[in-house]
Structures are given as structure tokens and as C-alpha cells.
Design a protein around this motif. Structure first.
Motif, short mmCIF file in Angstrom:
data_model
loop_
_atom_site.label_atom_id
_atom_site.label_comp_id
_atom_site.label_asym_id
_atom_site.label_seq_id
_atom_site.Cartn_x
_atom_site.Cartn_y
_atom_site.Cartn_z
N HIS A 277 36.33 26.19 9.19
CA HIS A 277 37.09 25.60 10.29
C HIS A 277 37.55 26.68 11.27
O HIS A 277 37.56 26.47 12.49
CB HIS A 277 38.30 24.84 9.76
CG HIS A 277 37.95 23.59 9.02
ND1 HIS A 277 37.04 22.67 9.50
CD2 HIS A 277 38.38 23.10 7.83
CE1 HIS A 277 36.92 21.67 8.63
NE2 HIS A 277 37.72 21.91 7.61
N VAL B 120 34.62 27.67 13.44
CA VAL B 120 34.33 26.62 14.43
C VAL B 120 35.35 26.64 15.56
O VAL B 120 35.01 26.46 16.73
CB VAL B 120 34.29 25.24 13.75
CG1 VAL B 120 34.18 24.14 14.80
CG2 VAL B 120 33.12 25.15 12.78
N PHE C 272 31.05 17.83 16.34
CA PHE C 272 32.44 17.89 15.91
C PHE C 272 33.16 16.61 16.34
O PHE C 272 32.98 16.12 17.44
CB PHE C 272 33.15 19.12 16.50
CG PHE C 272 33.12 19.20 18.01
CD1 PHE C 272 34.16 18.68 18.77
CD2 PHE C 272 32.04 19.78 18.66
CE1 PHE C 272 34.13 18.75 20.15
CE2 PHE C 272 32.00 19.85 20.05
CZ PHE C 272 33.05 19.33 20.79
N GLU D 144 38.28 16.56 13.86
CA GLU D 144 38.01 17.96 13.54
C GLU D 144 38.73 18.88 14.51
O GLU D 144 39.27 19.92 14.12
CB GLU D 144 36.50 18.23 13.58
CG GLU D 144 36.11 19.65 13.23
CD GLU D 144 36.45 20.03 11.81
OE1 GLU D 144 36.64 21.23 11.55
OE2 GLU D 144 36.55 19.13 10.95
N LEU E 120 32.17 17.46 10.72
CA LEU E 120 31.64 18.70 11.24
C LEU E 120 30.23 18.88 10.70
O LEU E 120 30.02 18.94 9.48
CB LEU E 120 32.51 19.88 10.82
CG LEU E 120 31.99 21.29 11.14
CD1 LEU E 120 31.91 21.48 12.64
CD2 LEU E 120 32.90 22.34 10.51
#
Length: 300
Positions: free
Chosen positions: A156, A159, A94, A98, A23
Motif C-alpha cells: 500500500h 502504491v 485502484f 484503496e 488493488l
């Protein structure tokens, strides 16, 4: 000309979690290297913040200006990049891993991204542009403050929400999901299996074309796989296989000097004649016609 691997850069302006490339957030990015490049392991979300740029994306011309959002898919070829002096953009890189780690399958699957390959760009409204600006600020803040308790988990989560917002504006901008075909009640297991199918087809790079072979890899019957993909993606597995096979052939015709026989052998066709018939059936032209047309376009 060889195709170079496009990887997230290091240094100023790039932010990572523990130096991992899984990432990567880039606050400022002025362009891509010269020549033909492709990201093999990453998808990219690009949001233009200033200036203009133009490039070819899998043979199609793309123009970016302020507030344009572009989704660059793994294995896609970018070339002929040109930009104004003031061009700038933000990027989120990404990896497939991920996406898995973020467990986005409750509402979305990577398999859903396939239709977006043909419609990867949308112009953001002022409201959406401000929203994504907030996401980038949050990501930058949390990655920089790595001493914060649970900072990887927080990052995370941000994202995950960010990528769902990206899919939402892309589909809205391209009038996709009108009948809600891609989000359905197939369940977490079904969406993961559909994504695994797409991953296997993509990784085969055109060398496996029989649906029953993929079904065997997934330990399901071809009938079950076909129903699953119609439920989750509204597409037959054969259509998805043909899509990636055609891309594999076009990459070799456009970017290599391989003969028709060499391409046929590389992609495990029985012979060059069968290879030619397959390509014409799916593209409307012979392999040689495609190669000649592409090189003519190159000279313009």
C-alpha cells in the motif's frame, strides 16, 4: 448499444493482495473488450510499453504509444479500441476505497483528480519511464511474496507513492498547479470533505443538482461548502455539479435510445423543456442537436 462494466481480469499477468479487486497490478495488458465499456469502481493508471493504440474516451480520441501514461477515471466510457499487434501496457487498478486506505490526504485528495479528467495523458521522459518501471517491479515483487512480514502495508505504501508520482507527472505535463491552487493548507478534514462531496455528486449521476442538498448530506452550510471547495479545488460547487450532470446527460444521449422526456424524468428535471434549456445552457446545443451530431460522427 449497452455499456459493459470493465473489471480487472483474473489469471496470468494479474497480481492481487489476497484475491481482492481493491488493488490489481497487470504486468501485460493488450487491450479492452469490444464495444462500450467503463470501469465503475476503479481508476486505472496505464503505461504503454510497446506498440500503439487508439480509442475514444468520453467522446474524445486518444492515441497511446510507448512511454505514454494515461489516467482512466471511474465512470468514463471507453469505446472503439484499436491497437497494433505488438501493443502492450502495464496497468494499476485502484478502487476509491484503496485511495482512502492509503491516507494520501496529507498532500492530495481525490477531489484534486477532477481537473485531470480533461488532461489524462502525458508522455513520460526516459527518466520518468525508468522510475515507473521500478515501481512496477517493486509492486510485483511484494505482491508475489505474500509471506513477507507486513507485505500488505509495504505494498500500500508503494502504491501511495506511485499514485503521487502519477499526479505529479500529469500536472507537470499539462502545466497544472502553476499557482499551487490545488495543494493548500485547508487541512486533512477539509480535503476529506471535498472528496466526499465529489463522491456524492458522482454517485447522484445527475439526479441531484442543488448545492444545498449536498451541503445537508455533509452536515455543513452551503456557504462553508462553497468556501471549502474554492480553497481545496479552486472551483465552485455548482461548477462541479454541472460537470457531472452534463456527463450523465451525454451518456444517456449517446448510449441509450431514451427520449428527451424519459431522460428528463430519469434525472429528476421538472419537464423536458427545462431539461433542454439546462443542457443548452451548459453545452451550447440542444439535446437533440447533440444526439444527432454524435450519431453523425459515429458514421464517419
Amino acid at each position: 448499444m449497452d455499456i459493459k462494466d470493465l473489471k480487472p481480469r483474473t489469471g496470468a499477468g494479474s497480481l492481487r493482495i489476497a484475491d481482492s479487486d481493491e488493488l490489481v497490478v497487470m504486468e501485460h495488458f493488450g487491450g479492452v473488450p469490444a464495444g462500450r465499456v467503463r470501469p465503475l469502481d476503479h481508476g486505472l493508471v496505464i503505461i504503454c510499453t510497446a506498440g500503439v493504440a487508439q480509442f475514444e474516451y468520453d467522446g474524445h480520441t486518444v492515441q497511446l504509444s510507448k512511454n505514454d501514461l494515461f489516467l482512466l477515471m471511474a465512470h468514463s466510457v471507453v469505446e472503439k479500441f484499436m491497437s497494433s499487434v505488438d501493443f502492450d501496457c502495464r496497468e494499476l487498478w485502484f478502487s476509491r476505497g484503496e485511495m482512502w486506505n492509503m491516507n494520501m490526504y496529507v498532500k492530495n485528495s481525490l477531489a484534486d483528480l477532477l481537473p485531470l479528467k480533461h488532461n489524462p495523458k502525458v508522455t513520460l521522459s526516459d527518466v520518468d519511464a525508468a522510475l515507473f518501471e521500478t515501481y512496477f517491479k517493486q509492486l510485483s515483487y511484494h505482491i508475489r511474496n505474500s509471506s513477507q512480514l507486513l507485505y500488505p502495508e509495504i505494498t500500500h505504501s508503494i502504491v501511495g507513492a506511485f499514485l503521487l508520482e502519477v499526479l505529479s507527472v500529469l500536472r507537470r505535463g499539462n502545466n497544472m498547479l502553476k499557482d499551487n491552487h490545488l495543494i493548500n493548507n485547508s487541512g486533512l478534514h477539509g480535503r476529506k470533505l471535498a472528496d466526499r462531496f465529489v463522491q456524492l455528486v458522482e454517485q447522484s449521476d445527475g439526479r441531484i443538482r442543488r448545492v444545498d442538498e449536498f451541503a445537508q448530506m455533509l452536515n455543513v452550510t452551503p456557504k462553508y461548502l462553497s468556501k471549502l471547495l474554492m480553497d481545496t479545488m479552486h472551483r465552485k460547487p455548482s461548477v462541479i455539479v454541472a460537470f457531472f450532470t452534463l456527463q450523465a446527460i451525454e451518456n444517456r444521449l449517446r448510449y441509450t435510445d431514451m427520449t428527451m422526456q424519459q431522460i428528463a424524468d430519469d434525472l429528476h428535471f421538472a419537464n423536458a423543456s427545462f431539461f433542454g434549456k439546462y443542457f443548452k445552457e451548459h453545452s451550447g446545443m440542444t439535446p437533440m442537436e447533440y444526439r444527432i451530431k454524435y450519431h453523425q460522427d459515429e458514421k464517419k
